[in-house]
Each structure stands twice: as structure tokens, then as C-alpha cells.
Scaffold this active site. Structure first.
Site, PDB file in Angstrom:
ATOM      1  N   ARG A 138      36.257  35.396  41.508  1.00  0.00           N
ATOM      2  CA  ARG A 138      37.068  36.549  41.070  1.00  0.00           C
ATOM      3  C   ARG A 138      36.394  37.874  41.456  1.00  0.00           C
ATOM      4  O   ARG A 138      36.417  38.846  40.711  1.00  0.00           O
ATOM      5  CB  ARG A 138      37.287  36.514  39.544  1.00  0.00           C
ATOM      6  CG  ARG A 138      38.061  35.310  39.020  1.00  0.00           C
ATOM      7  CD  ARG A 138      39.475  35.280  39.547  1.00  0.00           C
ATOM      8  NE  ARG A 138      40.289  34.238  38.924  1.00  0.00           N
ATOM      9  CZ  ARG A 138      40.401  32.982  39.387  1.00  0.00           C
ATOM     10  NH1 ARG A 138      39.746  32.609  40.478  1.00  0.00           N
ATOM     11  NH2 ARG A 138      41.185  32.115  38.777  1.00  0.00           N
ATOM     12  N   SER A 155      45.283  34.539  33.423  1.00  0.00           N
ATOM     13  CA  SER A 155      44.054  34.515  32.604  1.00  0.00           C
ATOM     14  C   SER A 155      43.680  35.950  32.249  1.00  0.00           C
ATOM     15  O   SER A 155      43.541  36.785  33.139  1.00  0.00           O
ATOM     16  CB  SER A 155      42.892  33.911  33.389  1.00  0.00           C
ATOM     17  OG  SER A 155      43.173  32.589  33.748  1.00  0.00           O
ATOM     18  N   GLU A 158      39.572  39.692  33.119  1.00  0.00           N
ATOM     19  CA  GLU A 158      39.905  39.444  34.525  1.00  0.00           C
ATOM     20  C   GLU A 158      40.960  40.455  34.980  1.00  0.00           C
ATOM     21  O   GLU A 158      41.015  40.849  36.127  1.00  0.00           O
ATOM     22  CB  GLU A 158      40.449  38.025  34.705  1.00  0.00           C
ATOM     23  CG  GLU A 158      40.538  37.646  36.169  1.00  0.00           C
ATOM     24  CD  GLU A 158      41.659  36.717  36.499  1.00  0.00           C
ATOM     25  OE1 GLU A 158      42.805  37.196  36.621  1.00  0.00           O
ATOM     26  OE2 GLU A 158      41.393  35.513  36.648  1.00  0.00           O
TER      27      GLU A 158
HETATM   28  P1  FAD Z   1      48.230  43.940  41.246  1.00  0.00           P
HETATM   29  O1  FAD Z   1      48.219  43.552  39.815  1.00  0.00           O
HETATM   30  O2  FAD Z   1      49.312  44.835  41.698  1.00  0.00           O
HETATM   31  O3  FAD Z   1      46.817  44.547  41.625  1.00  0.00           O
HETATM   32  C1  FAD Z   1      45.645  43.860  41.248  1.00  0.00           C
HETATM   33  C2  FAD Z   1      44.414  44.648  41.691  1.00  0.00           C
HETATM   34  O4  FAD Z   1      44.361  44.742  43.097  1.00  0.00           O
HETATM   35  C3  FAD Z   1      44.432  46.099  41.200  1.00  0.00           C
HETATM   36  O5  FAD Z   1      43.101  46.467  40.984  1.00  0.00           O
HETATM   37  C4  FAD Z   1      45.000  46.872  42.383  1.00  0.00           C
HETATM   38  O6  FAD Z   1      44.580  48.225  42.408  1.00  0.00           O
HETATM   39  C5  FAD Z   1      44.427  46.100  43.541  1.00  0.00           C
HETATM   40  N1  FAD Z   1      45.271  46.090  44.725  1.00  0.00           N
HETATM   41  C6  FAD Z   1      46.510  45.540  44.843  1.00  0.00           C
HETATM   42  N2  FAD Z   1      46.939  45.640  46.102  1.00  0.00           N
HETATM   43  C7  FAD Z   1      45.970  46.273  46.794  1.00  0.00           C
HETATM   44  C8  FAD Z   1      45.818  46.675  48.151  1.00  0.00           C
HETATM   45  N3  FAD Z   1      46.761  46.436  49.076  1.00  0.00           N
HETATM   46  N4  FAD Z   1      44.684  47.315  48.523  1.00  0.00           N
HETATM   47  C9  FAD Z   1      43.708  47.567  47.616  1.00  0.00           C
HETATM   48  N5  FAD Z   1      43.791  47.212  46.321  1.00  0.00           N
HETATM   49  C10 FAD Z   1      44.903  46.565  45.914  1.00  0.00           C
HETATM   50  N6  FAD Z   1      44.876  34.733  39.778  1.00  0.00           N
HETATM   51  C11 FAD Z   1      44.070  33.792  40.315  1.00  0.00           C
HETATM   52  O7  FAD Z   1      43.080  34.119  40.971  1.00  0.00           O
HETATM   53  N7  FAD Z   1      44.322  32.464  40.141  1.00  0.00           N
HETATM   54  C12 FAD Z   1      45.378  32.026  39.439  1.00  0.00           C
HETATM   55  O8  FAD Z   1      45.581  30.815  39.315  1.00  0.00           O
HETATM   56  C13 FAD Z   1      46.259  32.994  38.868  1.00  0.00           C
HETATM   57  N8  FAD Z   1      47.313  32.602  38.126  1.00  0.00           N
HETATM   58  C14 FAD Z   1      48.135  33.535  37.565  1.00  0.00           C
HETATM   59  C15 FAD Z   1      49.234  33.096  36.819  1.00  0.00           C
HETATM   60  C16 FAD Z   1      50.087  34.022  36.249  1.00  0.00           C
HETATM   61  C17 FAD Z   1      51.275  33.526  35.441  1.00  0.00           C
HETATM   62  C18 FAD Z   1      49.869  35.411  36.435  1.00  0.00           C
HETATM   63  C19 FAD Z   1      50.826  36.416  35.847  1.00  0.00           C
HETATM   64  C20 FAD Z   1      48.777  35.861  37.167  1.00  0.00           C
HETATM   65  C21 FAD Z   1      47.900  34.920  37.744  1.00  0.00           C
HETATM   66  N9  FAD Z   1      46.775  35.316  38.485  1.00  0.00           N
HETATM   67  C22 FAD Z   1      45.957  34.364  39.068  1.00  0.00           C
HETATM   68  C23 FAD Z   1      46.467  36.759  38.672  1.00  0.00           C
HETATM   69  C24 FAD Z   1      47.279  37.410  39.833  1.00  0.00           C
HETATM   70  O9  FAD Z   1      48.305  36.568  40.250  1.00  0.00           O
HETATM   71  C25 FAD Z   1      46.383  37.733  41.029  1.00  0.00           C
HETATM   72  O10 FAD Z   1      45.311  38.566  40.642  1.00  0.00           O
HETATM   73  C26 FAD Z   1      47.140  38.415  42.158  1.00  0.00           C
HETATM   74  O11 FAD Z   1      46.352  38.490  43.313  1.00  0.00           O
HETATM   75  C27 FAD Z   1      47.623  39.830  41.776  1.00  0.00           C
HETATM   76  O12 FAD Z   1      48.485  40.293  42.797  1.00  0.00           O
HETATM   77  P2  FAD Z   1      49.349  41.621  42.558  1.00  0.00           P
HETATM   78  O13 FAD Z   1      49.942  42.004  43.860  1.00  0.00           O
HETATM   79  O14 FAD Z   1      50.285  41.376  41.454  1.00  0.00           O
HETATM   80  O15 FAD Z   1      48.194  42.619  42.145  1.00  0.00           O
HETATM   81  N1  EPU Z   2      40.711  24.380  27.408  1.00  0.00           N
HETATM   82  C1  EPU Z   2      40.605  24.317  26.048  1.00  0.00           C
HETATM   83  N2  EPU Z   2      41.749  24.495  25.322  1.00  0.00           N
HETATM   84  C2  EPU Z   2      42.951  24.695  25.909  1.00  0.00           C
HETATM   85  C3  EPU Z   2      43.049  24.776  27.309  1.00  0.00           C
HETATM   86  C4  EPU Z   2      41.890  24.609  28.049  1.00  0.00           C
HETATM   87  O1  EPU Z   2      39.527  24.112  25.479  1.00  0.00           O
HETATM   88  O2  EPU Z   2      43.947  24.822  25.187  1.00  0.00           O
HETATM   89  C5  EPU Z   2      39.487  24.163  28.195  1.00  0.00           C
HETATM   90  C6  EPU Z   2      39.374  22.704  28.597  1.00  0.00           C
HETATM   91  O3  EPU Z   2      38.009  22.333  28.558  1.00  0.00           O
HETATM   92  C7  EPU Z   2      39.866  22.708  30.037  1.00  0.00           C
HETATM   93  C8  EPU Z   2      39.322  24.037  30.498  1.00  0.00           C
HETATM   94  O4  EPU Z   2      39.508  24.916  29.401  1.00  0.00           O
HETATM   95  O5  EPU Z   2      39.369  21.655  30.799  1.00  0.00           O
HETATM   96  C9  EPU Z   2      39.892  24.615  31.790  1.00  0.00           C
HETATM   97  O6  EPU Z   2      41.282  24.837  31.643  1.00  0.00           O
HETATM   98  P1  EPU Z   2      42.220  24.989  32.934  1.00  0.00           P
HETATM   99  O7  EPU Z   2      42.026  23.821  33.850  1.00  0.00           O
HETATM  100  O8  EPU Z   2      43.595  25.276  32.453  1.00  0.00           O
HETATM  101  O9  EPU Z   2      41.658  26.209  33.746  1.00  0.00           O
HETATM  102  P2  EPU Z   2      40.964  27.582  33.346  1.00  0.00           P
HETATM  103  O10 EPU Z   2      39.510  27.461  33.644  1.00  0.00           O
HETATM  104  O11 EPU Z   2      41.339  27.985  31.975  1.00  0.00           O
HETATM  105  C10 EPU Z   2      41.113  28.648  35.704  1.00  0.00           C
HETATM  106  C11 EPU Z   2      41.567  29.960  36.272  1.00  0.00           C
HETATM  107  C12 EPU Z   2      43.066  29.954  36.479  1.00  0.00           C
HETATM  108  C13 EPU Z   2      43.413  28.830  37.461  1.00  0.00           C
HETATM  109  C14 EPU Z   2      42.949  27.503  36.848  1.00  0.00           C
HETATM  110  C15 EPU Z   2      43.164  26.338  37.782  1.00  0.00           C
HETATM  111  C16 EPU Z   2      39.992  31.646  35.556  1.00  0.00           C
HETATM  112  C17 EPU Z   2      39.744  32.808  34.662  1.00  0.00           C
HETATM  113  N3  EPU Z   2      41.183  31.055  35.405  1.00  0.00           N
HETATM  114  O12 EPU Z   2      41.653  28.558  34.402  1.00  0.00           O
HETATM  115  O13 EPU Z   2      43.427  31.192  37.076  1.00  0.00           O
HETATM  116  O14 EPU Z   2      44.793  28.777  37.713  1.00  0.00           O
HETATM  117  O15 EPU Z   2      41.525  27.575  36.547  1.00  0.00           O
HETATM  118  O16 EPU Z   2      42.222  26.351  38.809  1.00  0.00           O
HETATM  119  O17 EPU Z   2      39.146  31.306  36.361  1.00  0.00           O
HETATM  120  C18 EPU Z   2      44.103  33.424  36.643  1.00  0.00           C
HETATM  121  O18 EPU Z   2      43.083  33.761  37.249  1.00  0.00           O
HETATM  122  O19 EPU Z   2      44.940  34.243  36.193  1.00  0.00           O
HETATM  123  C19 EPU Z   2      44.368  31.984  36.469  1.00  0.00           C
HETATM  124  C20 EPU Z   2      45.431  31.522  35.813  1.00  0.00           C
END
Ligand code: FAD
Ligand code: EPU
Length: 330
Positions: A154, A222, A318
């Protein structure tokens, strides 16, 4: 004042002074900065406006996907305003493996390198070959190689002070023909000799079960990062909590799921003033009912406080939290 509630997936009612979309580098340079503060964004899925933003918002809409077949694979140059999941789906449909583990992550392509999006055993930085950037303070355009991006969990150079005025305009990916499927993650390990399509479908399935759809329930994924703690602290915690999960990062460091701490701290499923700690994945805070920024910050701070109190572990956000004048800390 332009409405921001539909511009960030958490959906807090908020406005800004001015908002413009830009479709080219020139348009961006012409617009920047008419007002200060100025915030560059994509689809707002990692951004939470906690109140009205007293500045200019510039939304990246640079489009286009250029494909080049090269010996050993395919290279792509993608406009930063393209939608991430649409790109992943396109590559999988074409039969090009490499991005399928990152299916259904919301947001734009340009934001992917900022926090080096990751899921199910893969980080975007592993497939990024080059990132094109414009420094809006000087107008200088340049590219960074994969190693210059300094990708981490991240994390990337784009989060550092030196990159404050850089805007990502295009991202280049390299999808090699011989990329091995990434199936180490528990949910994918059961798949038998999977194709990129199989992994893509499975990831979508798992994500839809665990994570709330922002179109239905406002959230930003997250809320906190998974903390890395010392092996000594981890072993201490294991004495009182034998089931504590942990992933070894190095000889001295272990990454522990933040969800585990939040769950054990008793927040899972808890709601206050329209904000809930999601009942299926406590690392996600949701806008259950007309949440305000204050209510969200209060919930996040309560979680942070309790986790420090119980486990001596500090959770860092995050998400990018914005207040009236710009970034706010928890
Ligand atoms: P924004 O929210 O618009 O911007 C995010 C940041 O990037 C801000 O600091 C912004 O200033 C900067 N930024 C955006 N575009 C640019 C650009 N072109 N140049 C310079 N800076 C820029 N993230 C994960 O890593 N893994 C996941 O599994 C994951 N799951 C998600 C699930 C859900 C339901 C949601 C809502 C979010 C999740 N995220 C996850 C977080 C998110 O999807 C990512 O961080 C994504 O890359 C954000 O994209 P955005 O265009 O919406 O960014
Ligand atoms: N857990 C609990 N209770 C719960 C759910 C989860 O204790 O109710 C614990 C369990 O031990 C489980 C662990 O958390 O094994 C991990 O949970 P999960 O696999 O759902 O993943 P995460 O670590 O919580 C991360 C990323 C997600 C990404 C998933 C899958 C971060 C901050 N989050 O979540 O990214 O999709 O792994 O790879 O690293 C995001 O960045 O927005 C995001 C959703």
C-alpha cells in the site's frame, strides 16, 4: 458549489468550491491550480471528504488503451482515467493473464500505482513497467520505471513529499505470456490448474461475498492498513491469543490482519450515528445512514484507541481523509 457526494464512494454529503474533469495533460496544466487547495482524484474509492472542501477538485478522465504485441507478451499503455476493473476484464477477455487477481477493485488506473493496489496475492506494481507523470508545479513530463516507483505494501514513491505535485497520466503494464497463475491465497489454492478466467471469476465471487458494493452501501474498502509488528510483539500476543493470525514479512516482522484486532476489540457489526463497522469484514467502515464526517472520524478514532489499549498496536488509515483545507489525520 459542486456536489461531491457521488464523487467519493463513501458518499458523505459534501461540496467543493470548484470541480473540473480533465481529459489531457494540456487540459490539466491549464486548470491547475486555479484555486488552492487543489485535490487530484480518480473515482474517489479511497478518498473520503469528511466535510465541505474549500478548494478545487480535479478529476482525471484521461482515456485510452494502446496495445503492443512484443516478443514474449503484451504491453499496454493505459490512460489514468480508465476504470481499473474494466481494464482487468478486457485483458482477461483477450486471453492475457496477469491482472486477474485484481478483479473488481474499484477506482481508476491512475490511482493503482499510488497505493500499489493489491489483493489475493498480487500487487499492481508487479505488472507495472512504467508510469508517466506530469509535475503540475513545473509542467515537466517524465516517466518512472517500475523500480523507481518504489512499490511496497500500500505504498509507492507517489505517497512521498517529493511527489506532491505529480499527477499520473498513463500507466504501462507488461503481461508476459509465461506468467504463472498466482494461487497461493487460501481462497484460490483450491482451484485445479486454473486459467486467468477461472481466477478472475473466483476473485469476483469471493469479493462479492465479503465486501459491500459501494453502489449499494457507501464505503471505501479497508479503512486501515494491516499493521506490521515485530516478531517479539507478535510472540507476546500469541501467548494470550494463541489463534492470532500472522504473515511473516521478515526475520523481525510479522503482518497481522487489522480485521482480527478490530473483531477482537468488539467493533464488528457495531453502528453509531449512521456509521457501521461492517458485519462481514470489520476492516470496512460503511455509511449505513446519512453518515457525517464527524461520525466516521469518531468511529475510526474509537477503533484506533481501543486497539492500542488492548494490543499496543497502532492502526494507520489506508484511506485518504480530507477536511475543509485538505488532508486530515486521525
Ligand atoms: P481516488 O480515491 O480518487 O484517489 C486515491 C488517491 O490517489 C488520492 O490520494 C488521490 O489524490 C490519488 N490519485 C488518484 N488519481 C491520481 C493520479 N492520476 N495522479 C496522482 N494521484 C492520484 N484497494 C486495494 O489495494 N485492494 C483492494 O482489494 C481494494 N478493495 C476495495 C474494495 C472496495 C469496496 C473499495 C470501495 C475500495 C477498495 N480498495 C482496494 C481501495 C481503492 O479501490 C483503491 O485505492 C483505488 O486504487 C482507488 O482508485 P480511485 O481512482 O478511486 O482513487
Ligand atoms: N478476520 C477476522 N474477522 C473477520 C474478518 C477477517 O478476524 O470478520 C481476519 C481473519 O484472520 C482473516 C484475516 O482477517 O483471515 C484477513 O481477512 P481478509 O482475507 O478478508 O483480508 P484483509 O487482510 O482483511 C486485505 C486487503 C484487502 C484485500 C484482501 C484480499 C488490506 C488493508 N486489505 O484485507 O484490500 O482485498 O486482503 O487480498 O491490506 C482494500 O485495500 O481496500 C482492500 C479491501
Amino acid at each position: 458549489m459542486p456536489d461531491l457526494s457521488q464523487r467519493h464512494t463513501f458518499g458523505i454529503a459534501s461540496r467543493c468550491r470548484v470541480l473540473h474533469e480533465f481529459c489531457s495533460v494540456q487540459q490539466l496544466l491549464d486548470l491547475y491550480p486555479r484555486e488552492t487547495p487543489c485535490y487530484i482524484m480518480g473515482e474517489g474509492s479511497n478518498t473520503i471528504f469528511t466535510e465541505d472542501y474549500d478548494g478545487q477538485v480535479l478529476v482525471n478522465k484521461i482515456a485510452g488503451v494502446e496495445v503492443c504485441h512484443e516478443p514474449g507478451g503484451v504491453s499496454l499503455r493505459v490512460g489514468a482515467g480508465e476504470n481499473w476493473h474494466t481494464l482487468v476484464a478486457y485483458t482477461v477477455e483477450q486471453g492475457w493473464g496477469g491482472l486477474e487477481n485484481l478483479a473488481l477493485i474499484p477506482g481508476s488506473v491512475g490511482a493503482a500505482p499510488i497505493q500499489n493496489i493489491g489483493a489475493y496475492g498480487l500487487e499492481a506494481g508487479e505488472r507495472i513497467r512504467e508510469v508517466e507523470v506530469v509535475d503540475v508545479a513545473t509542467g515537466r513530463q517524465f516517466s518512472l520505471t517500475q523500480s523507481e516507483c518504489r512499490f511496497g505494501y500500500r505504498d509507492s514513491i507517489f505517497k512521498r513529499a517529493e511527489a506532491q505535485s505529480w499527477v499520473v497520466t498513463y500507466v504501462h503494464f507488461w503481461l508476459a505470456e509465461d506468467i504463472a497463475p498466482v494461487t497461493a491465497y487460501a481462497e484460490l489454492a483450491a482451484l485445479d490448474n486454473p486459467t486467468p478466467v477461472d481466477i478472475f471469476n473466483k476473485v469476483i465471487d469471493v469479493r462479492q461475498q465479503k465486501l459491500p458494493d459501494p453502489a449499494v452501501l457507501g464505503n471505501a474498502g479497508s479503512f486501515f492498513k494491516n499493521p506490521t509488528i515485530t516478531t517479539t510483539q507478535y510472540n507476546e500476543l500469541k501467548k494470550t491469543h494463541p489463534a492470532i493470525p500472522g504473515f511473516v514479512v521478515s526475520d523481525q516482522q510479522v503482518k497481522v490482519p487489522a480485521a482480527w484486532f478490530i473483531d477482537r476489540a468488539g467493533f464488528k457489526g457495531q453502528c453509531k450515528d449512521g456509521v457501521c463497522c461492517y458485519h462481514r469484514q470489520p476492516l470496512v467502515l460503511v455509511n449505513q445512514h446519512h453518515a457525517t464526517g464527524q461520525a466516521l472520524l469518531a468511529m475510526a478514532r474509537a477503533i484506533q484507541h481501543k486497539v492500542v489499549q488492548l494490543f499496543s498496536v497502532t492502526l494507520s488509515p489506508e484511506v485518504r481523509l480530507l477536511g475543509k483545507q485538505g488532508r486530515v489525520e486521525l
